[in-house]
Design a protein around this motif. Sequence first.
Motif, PDB file in Angstrom:
ATOM      1  N   GLN A 126       0.807  -1.251   0.000  1.00 29.28           N
ATOM      2  CA  GLN A 126       0.000   0.000   0.000  1.00 29.28           C
ATOM      3  C   GLN A 126       0.826   1.280   0.000  1.00 29.28           C
ATOM      4  N   PRO A 127       1.879   1.532   0.646  1.00 30.41           N
ATOM      5  CA  PRO A 127       2.597   0.659   1.567  1.00 30.41           C
ATOM      6  C   PRO A 127       2.262   1.020   3.008  1.00 30.41           C
ATOM      7  N   ASP A 128       2.142   0.006   3.839  1.00 28.10           N
ATOM      8  CA  ASP A 128       1.861   0.242   5.257  1.00 28.10           C
ATOM      9  C   ASP A 128       2.594  -0.837   6.057  1.00 28.10           C
ATOM     10  N   LEU A 129       3.856  -0.578   6.307  1.00 28.95           N
ATOM     11  CA  LEU A 129       4.725  -1.570   6.928  1.00 28.95           C
ATOM     12  C   LEU A 129       4.230  -1.938   8.327  1.00 28.95           C
ATOM     13  N   GLY A 130       3.847  -0.930   9.119  1.00 32.07           N
ATOM     14  CA  GLY A 130       3.431  -1.164  10.502  1.00 32.07           C
ATOM     15  C   GLY A 130       2.275  -2.149  10.573  1.00 32.07           C
ATOM     16  N   THR A 131       1.207  -1.832   9.811  1.00 33.35           N
ATOM     17  CA  THR A 131       0.028  -2.678   9.857  1.00 33.35           C
ATOM     18  C   THR A 131       0.320  -4.069   9.319  1.00 33.35           C
ATOM     19  N   SER A 132       1.118  -4.141   8.244  1.00 36.05           N
ATOM     20  CA  SER A 132       1.379  -5.449   7.670  1.00 36.05           C
ATOM     21  C   SER A 132       2.155  -6.331   8.651  1.00 36.05           C
ATOM     22  N   LEU A 133       3.097  -5.749   9.367  1.00 40.44           N
ATOM     23  CA  LEU A 133       3.843  -6.522  10.359  1.00 40.44           C
ATOM     24  C   LEU A 133       2.912  -6.985  11.478  1.00 40.44           C
ATOM     25  N   GLU A 149       2.774  15.226  17.496  1.00 36.45           N
ATOM     26  CA  GLU A 149       1.780  14.133  17.542  1.00 36.45           C
ATOM     27  C   GLU A 149       1.535  13.660  18.966  1.00 36.45           C
ATOM     28  N   ARG A 150       1.402  14.669  19.871  1.00 39.42           N
ATOM     29  CA  ARG A 150       1.390  14.298  21.286  1.00 39.42           C
ATOM     30  C   ARG A 150       0.096  13.653  21.755  1.00 39.42           C
ATOM     31  N   HIS A 151      -1.036  13.847  21.071  1.00 35.59           N
ATOM     32  CA  HIS A 151      -2.224  13.157  21.553  1.00 35.59           C
ATOM     33  C   HIS A 151      -2.528  11.900  20.746  1.00 35.59           C
ATOM     34  N   THR A 152      -1.716  11.674  19.706  1.00 34.21           N
ATOM     35  CA  THR A 152      -1.931  10.439  18.939  1.00 34.21           C
ATOM     36  C   THR A 152      -0.785   9.456  19.184  1.00 34.21           C
ATOM     37  N   ASP A 153       0.098   9.283  18.199  1.00 34.96           N
ATOM     38  CA  ASP A 153       1.106   8.230  18.327  1.00 34.96           C
ATOM     39  C   ASP A 153       2.090   8.442  19.480  1.00 34.96           C
ATOM     40  N   PHE A 154       2.340   9.691  19.859  1.00 33.08           N
ATOM     41  CA  PHE A 154       3.364   9.949  20.877  1.00 33.08           C
ATOM     42  C   PHE A 154       2.789  10.231  22.260  1.00 33.08           C
ATOM     43  N   VAL A 159       5.368  -2.166  20.352  1.00 30.51           N
ATOM     44  CA  VAL A 159       5.954  -1.407  19.242  1.00 30.51           C
ATOM     45  C   VAL A 159       5.810   0.089  19.511  1.00 30.51           C
ATOM     46  N   ASN A 160       4.619   0.485  19.983  1.00 28.19           N
ATOM     47  CA  ASN A 160       4.407   1.913  20.213  1.00 28.19           C
ATOM     48  C   ASN A 160       5.335   2.454  21.298  1.00 28.19           C
ATOM     49  N   ILE A 161       5.334   1.795  22.460  1.00 28.35           N
ATOM     50  CA  ILE A 161       6.154   2.310  23.561  1.00 28.35           C
ATOM     51  C   ILE A 161       7.629   2.207  23.203  1.00 28.35           C
ATOM     52  N   GLY A 162       7.992   1.096  22.532  1.00 33.40           N
ATOM     53  CA  GLY A 162       9.385   0.940  22.110  1.00 33.40           C
ATOM     54  C   GLY A 162       9.792   2.058  21.174  1.00 33.40           C
ATOM     55  N   MET A 163       8.898   2.451  20.266  1.00 31.69           N
ATOM     56  CA  MET A 163       9.213   3.512  19.314  1.00 31.69           C
ATOM     57  C   MET A 163       9.318   4.861  20.031  1.00 31.69           C
ATOM     58  N   VAL A 164       8.343   5.151  20.880  1.00 31.40           N
ATOM     59  CA  VAL A 164       8.325   6.465  21.523  1.00 31.40           C
ATOM     60  C   VAL A 164       9.511   6.633  22.476  1.00 31.40           C
ATOM     61  N   SER A 165       9.924   5.522  23.090  1.00 28.34           N
ATOM     62  CA  SER A 165      11.047   5.674  24.024  1.00 28.34           C
ATOM     63  C   SER A 165      12.382   5.345  23.364  1.00 28.34           C
ATOM     64  N   GLY A 166      12.383   5.207  22.042  1.00 28.92           N
ATOM     65  CA  GLY A 166      13.646   5.114  21.326  1.00 28.92           C
ATOM     66  C   GLY A 166      14.259   3.733  21.255  1.00 28.92           C
ATOM     67  N   LEU A 167      13.458   2.686  21.526  1.00 31.77           N
ATOM     68  CA  LEU A 167      13.984   1.324  21.414  1.00 31.77           C
ATOM     69  C   LEU A 167      13.798   0.766  20.012  1.00 31.77           C
ATOM     70  N   LEU A 168      12.770   1.266  19.312  1.00 30.14           N
ATOM     71  CA  LEU A 168      12.421   0.744  17.993  1.00 30.14           C
ATOM     72  C   LEU A 168      12.282   1.908  17.030  1.00 30.14           C
ATOM     73  N   PRO A 169      12.433   1.650  15.748  1.00 30.28           N
ATOM     74  CA  PRO A 169      12.265   2.751  14.786  1.00 30.28           C
ATOM     75  C   PRO A 169      10.824   3.273  14.794  1.00 30.28           C
ATOM     76  N   VAL A 170      10.668   4.490  14.268  1.00 27.93           N
ATOM     77  CA  VAL A 170       9.336   5.104  14.261  1.00 27.93           C
ATOM     78  C   VAL A 170       8.428   4.349  13.285  1.00 27.93           C
ATOM     79  N   VAL A 171       7.375   3.765  13.840  1.00 29.13           N
ATOM     80  CA  VAL A 171       6.354   3.093  13.038  1.00 29.13           C
ATOM     81  C   VAL A 171       5.042   3.729  13.443  1.00 29.13           C
ATOM     82  N   GLY A 172       4.218   4.060  12.464  1.00 27.63           N
ATOM     83  CA  GLY A 172       2.994   4.781  12.790  1.00 27.63           C
ATOM     84  C   GLY A 172       1.929   3.931  13.451  1.00 27.63           C
TER      85      GLY A 172
END
Lengths: 377, 650
Positions: free
Chosen positions: A166-173, A267-272, A329-342
């Motif tokens: 689509q591409p939508d890597l986050g959802t596909s994973l 993006e403080r009230h959504t993904d972050f 995935v979300n917490i890992g991304m926001v706290s810098g453990l994982l790459p940014v995935v929406g």
Amino acid sequence: MLKSFNQNAVSNTHKAKSSILWRLHLDAPLLLGLILLMMFGLLVIYSAGGESIDLIKRQVVRLGFGMAVMLVIAQIPPRILKMWAPVLYVGAIGFLLAVLLFGESSKGAQRWINVGIRFQPSEMMKIAMPMMVAWYFAEKALPPSFKHLIVGLTLVMVPTIMIMMQPDLGTSLLIASSGFFIIFFAGIRWRYLLSAAFAGLVMVPIMWFFVMHEYQKGRVLTFLNPERDPLGAGYHIIQSQIAIGSGGVSGKGWLKGTQSQLEFLPERHTDFIFAVLGEEFGLIGVAVLLALYLFIIVRGLQISLQAQDTFSRLLGAAITLTFFVYLFVNIGMVSGLLPVVGLPLPLVSYGGTSMVTLLAGFGILMSIKTHRRLHSR
Amino acid sequence: MYKKQAVKDYGREISIFYVRAVVALVIVVALLLVLLFRQFKLQILNYEAYQTQSENNRIRIRPVAPIRGLIFDRNGILLAENRSIFALEITPEIVGKKNMDETLTRLSELLDIDDKQLSDFKEQIKFRSKYKSYPIKSKLTEDQVAIFSVNRHLFRGVTVEARLERYYPHGEDVVHAIGRMSAINKADIEKMEQEAKVTQDFSKLKNYAATNKMGKLGLEKYYEEILHGFVGQEKVETDVRGRVVKVLERQDPVAGQNLYLHLDYALQKRANQLLKEAGARGAVVAVNPVNGGVLALVSQPSYDPNLFTGGISQANFSALINSEERPLYNRAVQGTYPPASTIKPHLAWLGLQQGVIDERTRIADPGWFSLPNNKHRYRDWKPWGHGATMRVVDSIIESCDTFFYDLSVRLGINRIHEGMQQFGFGQKTGLDIVEEKQGIMPSRSWKKANRNEPWYTGDTVNIGIGQGFWTATPLQLANSSAVFANDGIRFDLQLVKEFQNEDRKTSNTPVMSAEQIVTGDGTWLDTIKEAMRLSTLPPLGTAKTAFDGANFSAAGKTGTAQVKSIAQDETYDEENIEDKFKDNALFIGYAPYENPQIAIAVVMENAGGGGGNAAPIARQLMEFYLQNNDLLPKAIAISESSAKQQASLD
């Protein structure tokens, strides 16, 4: 005899405390966990959204809608769900095809189709895929044979690849993992699992050079070194880590997080939103949140363990673990453990579609829990 | 075997599931612990680092500009104040280099900003901190503020700020004394940086962190540091767009000191008016002989200094710079004119003091003077001469040129050069204005250095009537007349009388320095003063008409300076000469004679004779000043009232 056993189980576990909830096919502990989580989420959204009552109203409406969907699905016995699984799956595949052929674009990705209302078929697939794979393995002898494994994998990979395009890597994973969870719980042999993991490692360079888009590569690179682009892609990561880190043990206090209130955090009230929580409620707040998540996951696995047929068991466990992947995935991304995935923080982030899907999943868990007495092999 | 596997084994299935669920739960818990540990690392181990970064994100230290000191005249009339205005300001950092040109273009379309203002702004931001905001247009009208407010969202980094800006309520009348202000430019910054580098003292640069304008001329420049005050600081919380959300701490700036001047605004205004009425370009300087305080410092034509404060527009600027009248030119302190006959009293005093003449020395004046063995005739202004028995006093009263041609030759240039320096010629008066010129009091070495020629006796002859190489500023002329008024004491001139300290309660005064000229026998000064008094009186005084009917006694000397040299066989024909070749009219003097309160010099370019043009203005100003300040001699007032009493008795 069986009937009376069930009745006993019913009276032992629920009847005394929550007969109304039982009749509504809702599981009290799960419901409690979900509601607490949502309340926590509303609290943080209120702060992150600049104390906008309007934002809260809209989120409450969404949550209400999600809960209604959950309630409706909870009324459907698992065997009916199982019956409809192939139809749902084929339908979702059809929609995904439609998206690829004539979907609407938004932010450079084709994820939407318009059938009266605009919706994302990938959301539908989040439910349909585990249902379909569970349906497939339910009647097979388990642990699955190699042949069945291949068929199951195909069922997983086809929609995964379609969504990746689509591409939508986050959802596909996410979707792929929910399918793999079914296979995992169905009893895939450990040696297959290990070889798959090895194959995955081999796939990494292939993915990098042939599959991933530039923006996705950029995200990974930025994740590895946020200072590479401190005002661009790295900005999110840097600012969210500053927000979380400056929260300390007990946080700066509700509505007092400077990173979020002064809008340094995007993006403080959504993904972050997790960063806002970390900043305002500190490590204690984070621990409470993680505890709530753990409680829900334990309850989900418990319900799955108690399930009385293979389909329910596999589906319930997969739904529960997919929920975990979401938050991890979300917490890992926001706290810098994982790459940014929406991906949003489940049931806490402001936003609609994915929450409804999540609550639909919990509806299935509720159904599994509360339809046991009606089940017969 | 194969078949057996294919049959569903529920027990095995459940036990596998059970094991896997436990494995899954263990992994989940482990991963949650990873997350928790990650937060632990961020929030506990690295807390301080992130805390600092978060503070740096939100907290800015902002300098706060001090309020500039006010300027008052001797009677407390406000001459320079600060008015609150709305200024359109831009913070370059927020706008960004890429968007700057586009932003400026759109702004100038919206708010009528001309090219000069744009280029001045660009020049200003080139070399200053880009995190500060700089005015592009000051004095916005209410309509302009409204227009901008509506469109604010289109202009990131552009704000309307309420600021204090210098305002001169009597700008045109006082600009040549007070000076003016405008935006700090590249040269100003470089100068401050240079100074800081040399002295290793960077406090001055820091002190201007919040200041956008500084004094560029006159008192505003001379007393810049005193008027400016000391910068304050503000700790503010800003959001991601740099907007101030709240002030956290504040260290107030210290306002600049107020200046109280010797200047008498009423006199200043009157002098401007008189010059304007006479239609003359010129200067008037009035000095208080008692202390060297400057009472009036006027140069006409003048201009409005308020035009410069907020950034002058192209049209106004070219009008001023291209005007043939040269309004920007401060004639009172920068104009160097041949002093002409106004310096005859000075030379006469020197002759007496040096003993080359005495009061009884007589010369015959046929209407011209010539050097021995030279046919060149130095003409007297009176073609037929002043007669056969001209003594020094008569020669001052009638302004006899021939006497002074003769005297100057007797004195010689060396003695003149030294003697005239005692009156302050050829050197600055010490006035607190940087732009002051020192004129030329020529000497042999001066001529050698500047003209590469030896000094000829003929040069000395011209010096005798204040022409030739001798030039002086109106300021020097006024002060030299004050020397007579003050019995030989010469003060350094001073505009500022008093500084009001930061506390607004106490004040201090600048030290006034004075010098006694070498008088020798004191009566010679009295002789000259008497001659100057008679110059204003009938029957023969050159200024008798100007001072006709004055109710005070004055002393003075007229001067009429040739602008164009007249050939030997030509005569000066006032009717038919081009305006720019007309004589300059001069007058110096003081009043009242008995108890001098005001010494004055008037210079009018191309106005004609000094007695007919400059002296009347001096007389009116003396009268105005003495009357206004109740300084008219009591004796005259009493005699008048007694005369009235007499009349009523009759």
